[in-house]
Design an enzyme around this catalytic site. Structure first.
Site: not given
Length: 461
Positions: A47, A222
């Site tokens: 991420d 997301e």
């Protein structure tokens, strides 16, 4: 210790390389990896939020660890803290250490192992680090995730977490964008992608959250990350259309949208890594995509590693699809260890990549040349202007063999010819440089003759 430092401490093979051990030891105290994918090579990471602060690129990833009984949920994502990494050249990356730990944040439920995808941004000389986690006060903040902030005077910290999370935010994957007029926006994900304006203090919402409109409705979305280029606003996000996430984007004329779906940035992982997560920056005139893959954990996709590759735009502002590479961005100095297993191209037969140690995958990979004329290509090696006289390779071969290093093509000038002796042990093999080429070259390493040859790294002096 970093991989470079550990290797030099454990090996005496390089003592005859004048001053190389001492110099590398000093560098390795801070920089442990080179610009090949994955770029973070001392721990699992995912991420990545990449940011340009001053003359350095900073990456704020989440930190995967392996859950065990009593520590996280076995078989699921497990994250307890955050590190920050930086580079001045996209080649040498510094681990600045841990900046936030779950049990040091007042509002986070202790030992929840839920420190998921973060972001960081600078405003008025302060650095605001946004991160999601599970709150311990569910009566006040609800179940699931909310988002908090930690503040620092420098991009690498130290960061001080705020006592309370941001009121009105429920979800994961925070992303912050400051527009040209100074207005800041917070984006996050919770089934849909949400956005709200932030107050000047960067700690409170200045508007009610709204769903970001005109994005695909089917499947999981997301990881929002918004950037602006030439007056267009690009909303990027991972999207599960089938079984795994691919990176997509939509373009709008405002940070609030509406956005129109515009294409795919990166296709689904060919090896089935379920997640991906992106950030996109411009640095020194080039755009880059940061993302993740499960390089060090091919059989378990909850232990991931951060990668980076160059990104390009078409004339109409659309993004060209990025094909993931092992080579990654940046230029490698010929005098450093050239990890040719992080290749630009490899022959369809005659060579393959393996882990050096399947019990310690963070030791990295090796190239196995198994047939004559098997080759590997490694781009963008800078030989500088001053002549380099010797090449060296760390290699082993039970049958012996000869590796040729050529410049710029499989039939290009032979830079060096390295004769690998028969041995089951790793050896440092040196040979004179036959045709020095100044400047940046693409290298081809070819098995000229012999049996199977395993090569760890190549270097010049």
């Amino acid at each position: 210790m970093g991989l470079l430092l550990r290797e030099q401490v454990n090996s005496g093979m390089r003592k005859h390389w004048k001053n190389s051990v001492l110099a590398s030891l000093l560098v390795s105290l801070f920089a442990y990896s080179a610009a090949q994918n994955p770029i973070i090579r001392n721990q699992f990471s995912a991420d990545p939020s990449a940011r340009v602060f001053g003359n350095r690129v900073y990456v704020y990833p989440s930190h995967d660890i392996l859950a065990v009984e009593g520590k996280g949920r076995v078989g699921w994502f497990c994250m307890e803290d955050y590190h920050v990494f930086s580079s001045a050249n996209l080649t040498d990356w510094v681990d600045h250490g841990m900046i936030v730990q779950q049990n040091s944040v007042p509002w986070v439920r202790p030992n929840s192992y839920s420190m998921w995808a973060p972001d960081c941004i600078e405003r008025n000389g302060k650095f605001y680090f946004y991160f999601p986690s599970s709150p311990k006060d569910t009566a006040a903040y609800g179940r699931g995730f909310t988002v908090g902030v930690a503040i620092a005077d420098k991009p690498e910290g130290p960061f001080v977490p705020q006592a309370m999370p941001i009121k009105g935010v429920r979800g994961i994957d925070p992303n912050v964008f400051i527009d040209k007029d100074g207005q800041a926006y917070l984006y996050w994900a919770s089934g849909n992608i949400f956005v709200a304006k932030l107050k000047e203090n960067m700690l409170e919402l200045a508007s009610e959250p709204k769903i970001v409109g005109e994005l695909p409705q089917k499947g999981l979305k997301e990881g929002p990350y918004l950037f602006e280029r030439n007056g267009l606003y690009y909303m990027t996000y991972p999207h599960v259309e089938a079984k795994t996430e691919r990176l997509e984007y939509a373009i709008g004329n405002s940070p609030l949208g509406p956005f129109r779906f515009s294409g795919v940035i990166m296709d689904e992982s060919p090896t089935g890594c379920w997640t991906n997560h992106q950030s996109i920056i411009e640095w020194k005139g080039q755009w880059y995509l940061f993302y993740h893959h499960n390089d060090y954990s091919p059989s378990f996709d909850k232990a991931r590693s951060v990668r980076a590759d160059s990104l390009f735009f078409n004339d109409d502002g659309t993004i060209r699809k990025v094909l993931p590479t092992l080579r990654g961005p940046g230029i490698t100095l010929a005098t450093k260890e050239i990890q040719v297993d992080r290749y630009s191209r490899i022959s369809e037969s005659g060579a393959h990549i393996s882990f050096l140690d399947t019990l310690d995958k963070f030791r990295g990979w090796e190239t196995v040349f198994e047939n004559t004329n098997g080759w590997i290509q490694y781009n963008s090696v800078d030989f500088g202007k001053k002549s380099l006289t010797h090449a060296a390779v760390k290699a082993r071969s039970r049958a012996g063999g000869i590796l040729q290093v050529r410049a710029n093509s499989i039939s290009g000038p032979v830079l060096a010819e390295l004769k690998i002796p028969k041995s089951s042990e790793w050896k440092m093999v040196e040979a004179p440089v036959l045709n020095f080429r100044a400047g940046v070259q693409h290298l081809f390493v070819v098995l000229k003759e012999g049996g199977v040859v395993e090569a760890d790294w190549l270097s010049f002096k």
